[in-house]
Design an enzyme around this catalytic site. Structure first.
Site, short mmCIF file in Angstrom:
data_model
loop_
_atom_site.label_atom_id
_atom_site.label_comp_id
_atom_site.label_asym_id
_atom_site.label_seq_id
_atom_site.Cartn_x
_atom_site.Cartn_y
_atom_site.Cartn_z
N HIS A 78 0.84 -1.18 0.05
CA HIS A 78 0.13 0.02 -0.01
C HIS A 78 0.91 1.27 0.09
CE1 HIS A 78 -2.47 3.17 2.11
NE2 HIS A 78 -3.33 2.80 1.01
N TYR B 299 10.43 13.63 -11.94
CA TYR B 299 11.40 12.91 -12.12
C TYR B 299 12.07 12.64 -10.53
CZ TYR B 299 12.43 14.20 -16.87
OH TYR B 299 12.19 14.37 -18.16
N MET C 254 2.99 13.50 -16.03
CA MET C 254 4.01 14.68 -16.01
C MET C 254 3.37 15.93 -16.68
SD MET C 254 7.70 14.40 -17.80
CE MET C 254 8.60 13.60 -16.92
N ASP D 58 -4.79 3.59 -4.99
CA ASP D 58 -4.89 4.08 -3.43
C ASP D 58 -6.20 4.86 -3.37
OD1 ASP D 58 -4.53 5.07 -0.83
OD2 ASP D 58 -2.17 5.25 -1.31
N ASP E 53 7.25 6.50 -20.80
CA ASP E 53 7.25 6.64 -22.26
C ASP E 53 8.65 6.14 -22.71
OD1 ASP E 53 8.89 9.03 -22.46
OD2 ASP E 53 6.79 10.17 -22.18
N ASN F 236 4.31 9.74 -19.49
CA ASN F 236 4.71 9.19 -18.32
C ASN F 236 3.35 9.11 -17.31
OD1 ASN F 236 7.46 8.70 -19.04
ND2 ASN F 236 7.22 10.86 -19.10
#
Length: 146
Positions: A22, A116, A76, A66, A30, A136
């Protein structure tokens, strides 16, 4: 082979998804994402030849998002000044709507460099050959409550 498991999910990827607990996070990247350098402290799983939507669809069939966070799926953000269209995001929102009752409301955005930074602490990164820009995704795992 297993019944009911999408064949695109390799034994290695299934093992990682099962090991995750969890609130652990998974990045589906990508083809331009620096998966190996971002994943130095994570497990990097190569899914070359596949795109993000097909991997996302397969993962969400077995992976709970979640419910304790508002946005368990994050994209992103496009950098200011980049004039890039992101139609793939609509595809992602359609896919998540099949597996999470919050639908598109479960999807947020993270600024590129923060994405990132957070990727460096992810449990695993799934590297795809996706050609779409800003494709992404970061998923946060929930619990199976049945």
């Amino acid at each position: 082979m297993l019944k009911g498991i999408p064949s695109i999910l390799s034994p290695e990827l299934l093992k990682v998804l099962c090991e995750m607990g969890h609130s652990d996070r998974l990045v589906i990247s990508d083809g331009n994402f620096p998966s190996e350098s971002m994943g130095r402290d994570a497990i990097v799983i190569r899914c070359d030849g596949h795109g993000v939507p097909e991997i996302l669809e397969a993962i969400l069939k077995v992976f709970p998002l979640d419910t304790y966070v508002e946005k368990p799926m994050n994209l992103m953000e496009v950098m200011p000044g980049d004039h890039v269209e992101t139609p793939i995001w609509d595809t992602y929102k359609e896919i998540v709507s099949k597996y999470d009752e919050r639908g598109a409301e479960a999807v947020g955005n993270i600024e590129r460099f923060k994405f990132y930074d957070e990727s460096r602490t992810a449990y695993a990164i799934v590297a795809t050959s996706e050609k779409a820009l800003y494709a992404n995704i970061m998923l946060q795992k929930g619990v199976v409550a049945e």
